[in-house]
Design a protein around this motif. Structure first.
Motif, PDB file in Angstrom:
ATOM      1  N   SER A 163     -53.414  18.944   2.147  1.00  0.00           N
ATOM      2  CA  SER A 163     -53.575  19.185   0.711  1.00  0.00           C
ATOM      3  C   SER A 163     -54.592  20.288   0.480  1.00  0.00           C
ATOM      4  O   SER A 163     -54.432  21.128  -0.403  1.00  0.00           O
ATOM      5  CB  SER A 163     -54.036  17.921  -0.009  1.00  0.00           C
ATOM      6  OG  SER A 163     -53.095  16.915   0.162  1.00  0.00           O
ATOM      7  N   VAL A 164     -55.670  20.266   1.265  1.00  0.00           N
ATOM      8  CA  VAL A 164     -56.650  21.346   1.170  1.00  0.00           C
ATOM      9  C   VAL A 164     -55.948  22.671   1.432  1.00  0.00           C
ATOM     10  O   VAL A 164     -56.140  23.656   0.718  1.00  0.00           O
ATOM     11  CB  VAL A 164     -57.805  21.122   2.167  1.00  0.00           C
ATOM     12  CG1 VAL A 164     -58.641  22.373   2.313  1.00  0.00           C
ATOM     13  CG2 VAL A 164     -58.671  19.969   1.708  1.00  0.00           C
ATOM     14  N   GLY A 165     -55.060  22.657   2.424  1.00  0.00           N
ATOM     15  CA  GLY A 165     -54.277  23.853   2.697  1.00  0.00           C
ATOM     16  C   GLY A 165     -53.464  24.260   1.482  1.00  0.00           C
ATOM     17  O   GLY A 165     -53.337  25.445   1.182  1.00  0.00           O
ATOM     18  N   PHE A 166     -52.967  23.276   0.773  1.00  0.00           N
ATOM     19  CA  PHE A 166     -52.145  23.566  -0.412  1.00  0.00           C
ATOM     20  C   PHE A 166     -52.963  24.249  -1.500  1.00  0.00           C
ATOM     21  O   PHE A 166     -52.526  25.212  -2.120  1.00  0.00           O
ATOM     22  CB  PHE A 166     -51.552  22.256  -0.936  1.00  0.00           C
ATOM     23  CG  PHE A 166     -50.765  22.384  -2.208  1.00  0.00           C
ATOM     24  CD1 PHE A 166     -49.568  23.074  -2.222  1.00  0.00           C
ATOM     25  CD2 PHE A 166     -51.222  21.817  -3.380  1.00  0.00           C
ATOM     26  CE1 PHE A 166     -48.831  23.183  -3.390  1.00  0.00           C
ATOM     27  CE2 PHE A 166     -50.496  21.930  -4.550  1.00  0.00           C
ATOM     28  CZ  PHE A 166     -49.298  22.616  -4.546  1.00  0.00           C
ATOM     29  N   PHE A 167     -54.173  23.738  -1.679  1.00  0.00           N
ATOM     30  CA  PHE A 167     -54.972  24.286  -2.776  1.00  0.00           C
ATOM     31  C   PHE A 167     -55.731  25.548  -2.375  1.00  0.00           C
ATOM     32  O   PHE A 167     -56.307  26.214  -3.235  1.00  0.00           O
ATOM     33  CB  PHE A 167     -55.944  23.230  -3.304  1.00  0.00           C
ATOM     34  CG  PHE A 167     -55.258  22.135  -4.066  1.00  0.00           C
ATOM     35  CD1 PHE A 167     -54.658  22.411  -5.276  1.00  0.00           C
ATOM     36  CD2 PHE A 167     -55.174  20.865  -3.546  1.00  0.00           C
ATOM     37  CE1 PHE A 167     -53.997  21.412  -5.979  1.00  0.00           C
ATOM     38  CE2 PHE A 167     -54.515  19.862  -4.239  1.00  0.00           C
ATOM     39  CZ  PHE A 167     -53.922  20.144  -5.459  1.00  0.00           C
ATOM     40  N   THR A 168     -55.802  25.839  -1.095  1.00  0.00           N
ATOM     41  CA  THR A 168     -56.538  27.041  -0.706  1.00  0.00           C
ATOM     42  C   THR A 168     -55.602  28.121  -0.200  1.00  0.00           C
ATOM     43  O   THR A 168     -56.041  29.158   0.271  1.00  0.00           O
ATOM     44  CB  THR A 168     -57.553  26.725   0.413  1.00  0.00           C
ATOM     45  OG1 THR A 168     -56.849  26.101   1.475  1.00  0.00           O
ATOM     46  CG2 THR A 168     -58.648  25.836  -0.081  1.00  0.00           C
ATOM     47  N   ARG A 169     -54.337  27.855  -0.310  1.00  0.00           N
ATOM     48  CA  ARG A 169     -53.400  28.820   0.226  1.00  0.00           C
ATOM     49  C   ARG A 169     -53.167  29.940  -0.779  1.00  0.00           C
ATOM     50  O   ARG A 169     -53.059  29.705  -1.971  1.00  0.00           O
ATOM     51  CB  ARG A 169     -52.081  28.092   0.473  1.00  0.00           C
ATOM     52  CG  ARG A 169     -51.121  28.862   1.258  1.00  0.00           C
ATOM     53  CD  ARG A 169     -49.794  28.157   1.231  1.00  0.00           C
ATOM     54  NE  ARG A 169     -48.872  28.930   2.024  1.00  0.00           N
ATOM     55  CZ  ARG A 169     -48.736  28.787   3.319  1.00  0.00           C
ATOM     56  NH1 ARG A 169     -49.421  27.870   3.937  1.00  0.00           N
ATOM     57  NH2 ARG A 169     -47.912  29.555   3.985  1.00  0.00           N
ATOM     58  N   ASP A 170     -53.106  31.143  -0.280  1.00  0.00           N
ATOM     59  CA  ASP A 170     -52.901  32.275  -1.178  1.00  0.00           C
ATOM     60  C   ASP A 170     -51.427  32.435  -1.476  1.00  0.00           C
ATOM     61  O   ASP A 170     -50.600  32.490  -0.573  1.00  0.00           O
ATOM     62  CB  ASP A 170     -53.418  33.563  -0.538  1.00  0.00           C
ATOM     63  CG  ASP A 170     -54.921  33.597  -0.568  1.00  0.00           C
ATOM     64  OD1 ASP A 170     -55.472  33.432  -1.653  1.00  0.00           O
ATOM     65  OD2 ASP A 170     -55.539  33.775   0.498  1.00  0.00           O
ATOM     66  N   LEU A 171     -51.137  32.478  -2.760  1.00  0.00           N
ATOM     67  CA  LEU A 171     -49.773  32.805  -3.173  1.00  0.00           C
ATOM     68  C   LEU A 171     -49.843  34.252  -3.634  1.00  0.00           C
ATOM     69  O   LEU A 171     -50.457  34.546  -4.642  1.00  0.00           O
ATOM     70  CB  LEU A 171     -49.339  31.921  -4.332  1.00  0.00           C
ATOM     71  CG  LEU A 171     -49.479  30.428  -4.088  1.00  0.00           C
ATOM     72  CD1 LEU A 171     -49.281  29.671  -5.368  1.00  0.00           C
ATOM     73  CD2 LEU A 171     -48.459  30.006  -3.066  1.00  0.00           C
ATOM     74  N   TRP A 172     -49.275  35.125  -2.871  1.00  0.00           N
ATOM     75  CA  TRP A 172     -49.471  36.539  -3.195  1.00  0.00           C
ATOM     76  C   TRP A 172     -48.641  36.922  -4.389  1.00  0.00           C
ATOM     77  O   TRP A 172     -47.464  36.637  -4.480  1.00  0.00           O
ATOM     78  CB  TRP A 172     -49.130  37.388  -1.981  1.00  0.00           C
ATOM     79  CG  TRP A 172     -50.079  37.120  -0.880  1.00  0.00           C
ATOM     80  CD1 TRP A 172     -49.856  36.394   0.236  1.00  0.00           C
ATOM     81  CD2 TRP A 172     -51.448  37.548  -0.813  1.00  0.00           C
ATOM     82  NE1 TRP A 172     -50.989  36.327   0.999  1.00  0.00           N
ATOM     83  CE2 TRP A 172     -51.987  37.023   0.377  1.00  0.00           C
ATOM     84  CE3 TRP A 172     -52.279  38.302  -1.638  1.00  0.00           C
ATOM     85  CZ2 TRP A 172     -53.303  37.258   0.762  1.00  0.00           C
ATOM     86  CZ3 TRP A 172     -53.577  38.528  -1.245  1.00  0.00           C
ATOM     87  CH2 TRP A 172     -54.078  38.008  -0.059  1.00  0.00           C
ATOM     88  N   GLU A 173     -49.314  37.596  -5.296  1.00  0.00           N
ATOM     89  CA  GLU A 173     -48.672  37.951  -6.553  1.00  0.00           C
ATOM     90  C   GLU A 173     -48.823  39.450  -6.747  1.00  0.00           C
ATOM     91  O   GLU A 173     -49.905  39.996  -6.587  1.00  0.00           O
ATOM     92  CB  GLU A 173     -49.388  37.199  -7.665  1.00  0.00           C
ATOM     93  CG  GLU A 173     -48.818  37.395  -9.025  1.00  0.00           C
ATOM     94  CD  GLU A 173     -49.819  36.912 -10.067  1.00  0.00           C
ATOM     95  OE1 GLU A 173     -49.954  37.575 -11.087  1.00  0.00           O
ATOM     96  OE2 GLU A 173     -50.484  35.881  -9.813  1.00  0.00           O
ATOM     97  N   GLN A 174     -47.719  40.109  -7.085  1.00  0.00           N
ATOM     98  CA  GLN A 174     -47.777  41.559  -7.218  1.00  0.00           C
ATOM     99  C   GLN A 174     -48.540  41.961  -8.466  1.00  0.00           C
ATOM    100  O   GLN A 174     -48.443  41.331  -9.499  1.00  0.00           O
ATOM    101  CB  GLN A 174     -46.361  42.107  -7.303  1.00  0.00           C
ATOM    102  CG  GLN A 174     -45.592  41.914  -6.023  1.00  0.00           C
ATOM    103  CD  GLN A 174     -44.846  43.150  -5.618  1.00  0.00           C
ATOM    104  OE1 GLN A 174     -44.561  43.991  -6.441  1.00  0.00           O
ATOM    105  NE2 GLN A 174     -44.563  43.279  -4.342  1.00  0.00           N
ATOM    106  N   THR A 175     -49.299  43.023  -8.362  1.00  0.00           N
ATOM    107  CA  THR A 175     -50.057  43.492  -9.522  1.00  0.00           C
ATOM    108  C   THR A 175     -49.376  44.658 -10.206  1.00  0.00           C
ATOM    109  O   THR A 175     -49.780  45.076 -11.267  1.00  0.00           O
ATOM    110  CB  THR A 175     -51.428  44.006  -9.099  1.00  0.00           C
ATOM    111  OG1 THR A 175     -51.215  45.044  -8.140  1.00  0.00           O
ATOM    112  CG2 THR A 175     -52.257  42.922  -8.486  1.00  0.00           C
TER     113      THR A 175
END
Lengths: 696, 713
Positions: B67-79
């Protein structure tokens, strides 16, 4: 009846009439509620009955089949395909479909990727298999170019496939049996053929419709005539013939009314006909498949559950699918579950019942470990099974993958073909390798790149063979940058500029998840880089470590039922009267002797009952297996704890979730098998319990 | 000595037969030999017991860590913020084109798989606002903006305010604009007016015939720029000698407000005049040029607005254009000095395209000279004697600029700002490269920058949509699915389970009980996947037959009812245990008082057994929440993200819609081809943790109840 105020004192008594009427209403309510209570039980029992009926209704029924060649013509008079020997079956294949055999081989052995199939030898196609004399190292292409292609491949199939699979192949490719449609048992009983009345109606209807259509045609001709009349009248003189036109028009609209009336009648009759046809199996088959090329055969009472169903592996065609692999999977799992959870569970129960009352550990008032264990076991029993699945996924499937996949024990390691190893090494070093390997993967000739000594090359080969992962050893006579850039170029790994000062001190055992044996790492390469290299290579070499095995699933289920076993065993131990213990102590036995020789034997029936019930729960568990990663489509039987697996409940789930109707029927058949297993286990438990009940 | 001989002989015989010699008098330590074993066994047994604790720890560890992995995982979003120039692997400073989301210092960004941390982010933006010259000066003198675009020179009042704030304005004239007095293209009478007539038009005159008798007797509609604009100021200055009361004043000579439209938006003026044949207005000459098809400009005293007439001063309504900045700003913000320098160098090539008249060389030289004096900028003189400022190295400039002011000057400034950006004035990123084991590599120009976003706890618990594909992770739809099925399951299981328990415990004859209980046990022993099959192939068609087409194939109700059936045996057996545990004495006392069986049950036994019954209920709820296969098969394969609108449209009918539960989602996601390195993988553990916490809490409550009331009788 007057409403009476209740007086303040306690001497109030209702008069007789009031009392009686109240009593009546009290009893009435009593009966109403009593009915509800009985109803509750009835609903529960009804649910059980409906559930069973529903399953049976689907597991048996009518099917309409068709095939290209009758099995009987293949098998000979009065025999079915399953009466034939493997040799005869293969002979049929060789005779009828000689050109399809390579495809059959490819579809049944998936050890090599499809694109490499024709280049692979039989030994690669089926490792650990048996091969026709002299063809072990012949590639498929060579066999295909040879003379007796079909015979060789046929023999190969016969040597390596169980009979059930061969029957499947014959049925699929030659008989091409097809279940066109299927109906449940209820339909088979009630709606198989039209009843006499229905049949009469069926005969009548087309006649009636035809009669009506004739009438309709007649009316339409009349309308056309009248319209022509009007046209003539108009042409003559519209004003003079106004009356005549008007009356003709009126006639036309009358006729049109008639025609639409007729049309709706015809529609109604057609609807009735369609309904009649659809509601009966024979008629609807006649309608839907009457024009089919091959004869359509209706089996009124077909059982989806059959010995063949138990013996054949999975198939994407419902009629040919079976549960053999699933059954094996469930049985192997059950064995492992018992082996693991029974000793551990009973041991824990003994500890909790016999030792935990008064030992050192329970003397700490705040952290009473024994108490914590006890509470914990009870809580674990209430944890949803899917959570256990996730535990299994993270721990057994992923973290302990080296163990659960069997790689640590040297099992499940499929060495890549020798030519692939050489290719891979060339890819790795970016150099032309002059390297020849014999069949035992020993280097016979080597003039490889300077910096890689022959010994190291041999080590790499050995590692490739064992794990599918190589290592690179730098002997110092090639510039580091050269190795790095070569590797980087080929594998797309980016080399970082700064090298950690303590690169040599890194824990290389972690490299590539602990599967690269290394003496030295090219200096300057970071652990991340090497890990990434290992992963890349693993991908290239086609080797993946998969902990999704029977063992992982079985261990997960063991943990799942452990609390149940502990609680049951505790109860069984508790039921052993203290007199037995005291008698044993009185004879001078030690505590363990008492437990082992006296209490355990006395508690065995109870423990057995609990264990069997727990195991029956494990057999039916589905959710954890899904999470742990049961295969959904498995053609080969599981052959030990380290093989991929599927299980009965997984099969039921898979088939139930499929939209095609026929899968519902085989799901029901599989459910019957599953329920039989579970209920037999339950029955055994109940028998043991009742036989040994109240011994003391 | 015969005795001795006898013993000797015995021992000899013993020896000969290889018998073990036991000394009967030697002390025997029975305990010692066994103690070690006993202890070892006890330790082994304890270890087996501890395994259960290990399991709990394992569950917690796995769920929490993933779960920690879930909340600290980067979801890359284009700028949509691409890098401007290609950068090699060693560069740590580069610039990005400025479209898209703003970045922040300290943020993690990614370019082509390479992760880096933004050490510093300089936005480098030119913000240009159109406020009108007057308002622009107001803000300029308050130090709010760096540059004011002015279409007139600063007034004495404004200068005084500036100086009061220690701001010493510096003026740069950049060109000239003419004000066009504009009429509708259909207007063929008022094509030429004298200055006096113009004064009349923009003061008390009501109808055109007031100006000249031959003009039509139609009301004059006036459309003029806002009073903040330089255009208005200039117009008033030229036509009314700086007195705006004829236009705005309240006296009789002023325009009645119904005939006057003021707007800062020149387009509105153009539209107004274009729609009205008797309208008149004025605005910048460039705007007139843009709209010459619908409008025509009148000549003043016979002079047409044109480059020559404005330059030689014969066209009365010409005006100079300026940009203003201050000495302080030029000193403190080198980017402004550079920008002004760039402005003065390039304004000549831009201004004509915009539609204004370029400033003469003298004026431009004077402006450049002014800049050289204040700012530290080098210059040379060319062959014609003109000042040439040293070229500005744009990519080296950093710092934001804030410009406001006249809408007349805006087009010039805007174009020059665009050119400035094109030359390399962009956001500048200073980064730490190669974070998280990625390797610095060369990136080509145009590569987009992605920002690492994370699922926040807040989003997880408050979000109303669960759509992993578009990175929406609100747990609510899944919790709803679980609650819906569990609620229905409870509606079924609690009354029926209780009813069955009461019947078995209070009413049923012995033989009935002996038959019924095993049946209930069978019901409890059936694998849940079979119940799932039952729900899908029997319960759903049954519901469809009763309620019609509103019942979807996958729905909460069918799954819920079957979960309820599954739980009935559990509720009934636990409740029955509790009821049976109530001592006979209580029953008999109740009967003795004349109570019926029902009254005894409801008023005496159930209250007495309440704790046990409560425990049964709680366990039942926990079981319903954790049930997986039934809901996975029958409740639908997709989170119900449409709850509010469904609830509004369908009311309770929402229960006939599919709604995936927490457990169903976990099963579906993990049943697919799940990659261990994906957000989906992490997300099921986050759901699992929530599920575990809920069920564990229920179990603890249950244990507490049992513990507390165990010794009641």
């Amino acid at each position: 009846m007057n409403k009476k105020q209740k007086p303040a004192d306690n001497t109030y008594m209702p008069d007789e009439a009031t009392f009686k009427s109240r009593l009546q209403s009290r009893h009435l309510w009593g009966n109403v509620w009593r009915t509800f209570f009985i109803l509750s039980i009835v609903v529960a029992i009804l649910a059980l009955i409906v559930l069973f009926t529903n399953v049976i209704n689907s597991a048996f029924g009518t099917i309409a089949t068709t095939f290209e060649i009758e099995p009987e013509t293949l098998a000979g008079e009065g025999r079915t395909l399953s009466d034939l020997t493997e040799e005869e079956l293969v002979a049929i294949l060789v005779e009828r479909e000689p050109n399809r055999l390579p495809v059959v081989v490819r579809n049944n052995f998936n050890n090599v990727p499809d694109e490499e199939f024709t280049e692979s030898t039989l030994a690669q196609v089926a490792p650990n298999g048996s091969y026709p004399d002299g063809f072990e190292n012949a590639t498929i292409n060579e066999i295909r170019d040879g003379e007796n292609t079909a015979e060789v491949l046929g023999e190969f199939l016969q040597l390596n496939l169980p009979k059930g699979n061969i029957i499947n192949i014959v049925e699929e490719d030659i008989v091409a049996l097809q279940v066109l449609d299927a109906w449940s048992l209820w339909d088979a009983i009630t709606n198989f053929e039209p009843t006499a009345a229905e049949q009469e109606r069926l005969d009548e209807l087309p006649v009636e419709i035809e009669a009506l259509e004739t009438q309709l045609a007649d009316v339409e001709t009349q309308i056309a005539d009248k319209e022509a009349d009007i046209q003539t009248l108009r042409d003559e003189s519209a004003t003079d013939n106004a009356d005549a036109i008007r009356s003709t028009n009126a006639e036309i609209s009358e006729l049109q009314e008639q025609s639409s009336d007729l049309l709706s009648q015809i529609d109604d009759l057609n609807d009735e006909l369609t309904l009649l046809i659809s509601s009966n199996i024979t008629t609807s088959v006649e309608r839907d498949f009457g024009d089919a090329e091959n004869p359509v055969e209706i089996v009124r009472y077909h059982s989806w559950l059959s010995t063949e169903f138990l013996q054949t592996p999975m198939s994407s065609v419902p009629a040919q699918a079976g549960i053999r692999t699933a059954l094996y999977g469930s049985i192997i799992m059950m064995v492992i579950v018992i082996l693991v959870s029974l000793p551990v569970g009973v041991a824990a129960a003994i500890y909790l019942e016999e030792y935990a009352r008064d030992n050192v550990l329970s003397r700490f008032p705040l952290v009473n470990i024994n108490k914590i264990i006890e509470t914990n076991v009870r809580n674990l029993a209430g944890v949803p099974s899917i959570i256990y699945g996730m535990l299994g996924l993270a721990i057994f499937v992923r973290m302990l993958a080296p163990f659960t996949s069997g790689v640590v024990f040297g099992i499940n390691v499929n060495p890549p073909p020798t030519n692939r190893i050489v290719n891979l090494m060339e890819e790795l070093t970016n150099l032309e390798l002059d390297l020849e390997l014999d069949e035992n993967y020993n280097i016979t000739a080597y003039t490889g790149p300077e910096w890689l000594s022959e010994d190291d090359a041999q080590r790499v080969v050995t590692l490739f063979r064992r794990y599918g992962t190589p290592s690179v050893t730098n002997r110092g006579n090639v510039p580091l940058e050269r190795i790095e850039s070569d590797i980087a170029n080929i594998l797309g790994i980016r080399i970082r500029n700064q090298v950690p000062a303590n690169a040599d001190e890194l824990d290389y055992s972690r490299v590539a998840s602990g599967f690269v044996e290394l003496s030295t790492l090219p200096a300057g390469m970071t652990i991340e880089q090497f890990e990434s290299l290992g992963q890349q290579l693993r991908r290239v070499s086609g080797f993946t470590l998969s902990g999704r095995t029977v063992l992982s699933a079985a261990l997960t289920l063991s943990l799942l039922i452990l609390p149940v076993i502990i609680i049951n065993a505790q109860e069984a131990l508790r039921a052993v009267p203290n007199a037995l213990r005291e008698a044993s102590y009185g004879l001078g036995a030690t505590k363990w002797q008492t437990i082992w020789k006296t209490i355990l034997p006395a508690a065995v029936p109870g423990i057995m009952t609990g264990t069997i019930l727990a195991v029956s729960r494990a057999v039916g568990e589905t959710a954890p297996l899904i999470v742990v990663g049961a295969s959904t489509f498995l053609l080969t039987d599981p052959n030990g704890p380290f093989s991929q697996f599927t299980a009965l409940p997984i099969q039921v789930y898979q088939w139930t979730a499929r939209p095609q109707g026929q899968f519902q029927f085989i799901a029901a058949a599989a459910i019957i098998v599953l329920l039989t297993m579970v209920l037999v286990l339950n029955a055994v438990a109940i028998i043991i319990r009742s036989r040994f009940d109240n011994r003391y | 000595m015969p005795d001795t001989n006898g013993v000797q002989r015995e021992s000899l015989i013993d020896k000969a037969l290889n018998r073990k010699i036991v000394d009967p008098n030697a002390p025997v330590n029975l305990k010692k030999s066994t103690r070690f074993n006993e202890n070892a066994i006890q330790v082994f047994l304890l270890f087996c017991g501890l395994l259960s604790i290990l399991t709990t720890i394992g569950i917690l560890y796995v769920l929490v860590s993933e779960s920690v992995g879930f909340f600290t995982r980067d979801l890359w979003e284009q700028t949509n913020k691409p890098i401007a120039v290609s950068i090699d692997a060693e560069q740590t400073v580069f610039s990005a084109r400025s479209a898209g989301r703003e970045l922040e210092t300290g943020e993690r960004i990614r370019i082509q798989e390479e992760e880096m941390i933004l050490e510093e982010y300089i936005a480098n933006e030119i913000e240009i606002e159109i406020t009108g010259t007057g308002a622009g000066f107001e803000r300029f003198c308050n130090g709010e903006i760096d540059i004011n675009d002015a279409s007139r020179s600063i007034s004495d009042d404004e200068l005084a305010i500036c100086r009061a704030n220690n701001i010493e304005p510096v003026e740069f004239q950049i060109g000239t604009d003419a004000i066009a007095v504009v009429i509708n293209a259909e207007n063929d009478f008022a094509t030429d007016l004298t200055l006096e007539e113009l004064q009349m038009v923009f003061s008390g005159a009501e109808v055109w015939s007031d100006i000249r008798p031959e003009f039509p007797n139609q009301r004059i509609m006036r459309f003029i720029p806002g009073t903040d604009s330089g255009t208005f100021d200039t117009f008033v200055e030229v036509v009314f000698d700086g007195d705006d009361s004829p236009i705005l004043g309240a006296d009789a000579t002023a325009i009645s407000s119904q005939d006057l439209v003021t707007s800062e938006d020149d387009d509105q003026l153009v539209r107004g005049i274009g729609d009205n044949a008797y309208a008149v207005g004025f605005f910048g000459y460039s705007y007139y040029l843009d709209n010459a098809d619908t409008l025509s400009a009148m000549t003043i005293d016979g002079v047409e607005p044109s480059i020559t007439s404005v330059e030689d001063g014969t066209y009365l309504l010409g005006r100079p254009l300026f940009v203003y900045t201050s000495e302080e700003i030029l000193r403190d913000k080198p980017q402004i000095a550079s920008f002004i320098s760039y402005y003065l160098t390039h304004v000549g090539s831009v201004i004509e395209a915009v539609g204004y008249f370029p400033a003469s060389d003298d004026i431009l030289n004077a402006s450049k000279q002014a800049l050289i004096e204040v700012a530290n900028i080098e210059a040379t003189t060319d062959d014609n004697g003109n000042v040439v400022l040293d070229p500005v190295n744009v990519p080296e400039i950093s710092g934001n600029m804030h410009i406001a002011g006249s809408s007349t000057v805006f087009p010039i400034t805007d174009r020059i700002a665009d050119d400035f950006v094109a030359e390399g004035y962009m956001p500048v990123l200073t980064v730490i490269r190669g974070v998280n084991g990625t390797f610095p590599e060369e990136h080509s120009a145009g590569a987009t920058i992605e920002i690492g976003d994370r699922v926040s706890l807040f989003e997880f618990f408050t979000g109303t949509e669960w759509q992993p594909a578009i990175r929406d992770f609100g747990i609510f739809p899944l919790v709803y699915g679980t609650l819906a099925t569990s609620f229905i399951a409870m509606l079924v299981a609690l009354p029926l389970g209780m009813g069955a328990a009461i019947y078995l415990s209070e009413y049923a004859p012995e033989n009935v009980r002996n038959t019924v209980k095993p049946i209930l046990e069978i019901l409890a022993g059936i694998p849940t996947v079979v119940y799932g099959y039952f729900a899908l192939t029997f319960m759903t068609p049954l519901l469809q037959a009763i309620f019609g087409d509103v019942v979807q194939i996958y729905n909460s109700t069918s799954a819920g009812i079957v979960v309820g059936i599954l739980i009935i045996p559990m509720v009934s057996s636990m409740s029955e245990d509790a009821l049976s545990a109530v001592p006979r004495g209580l029953r008999e006392a109740s009967y003795g008082l004349g109570a019926t069986k029902l009254e005894t049950t409801f008023k005496v036994i159930i209250p007495a057994a309440l704790s046990g019954i409560m425990a049964a209920f709680i366990i039942a709820v926990s079981r319903a929440i954790g049930e997986t296969m039934i809901v996975a098969i029958a409740a639908g394969a997709g989170p119900q993200n449409d709850i509010p609108s469904l609830l509004a449209n369908r009311g309770p009918g929402i229960l006939f819609e599919p709604a995936e539960t927490m457990t169903g989602h976990i099963a579906r996601i993990s049943g697919g081809d799940l990659s261990y390195n994906s957000i989906d993988y992490n997300s099921i553990f986050a759901i699992g943790l929530l599920l575990f916490v809920i069920t564990f809490a229920l179990n603890l409550i249950n244990n507490a109840i049992i513990e507390r009331f165990r010794e009641a009788y």
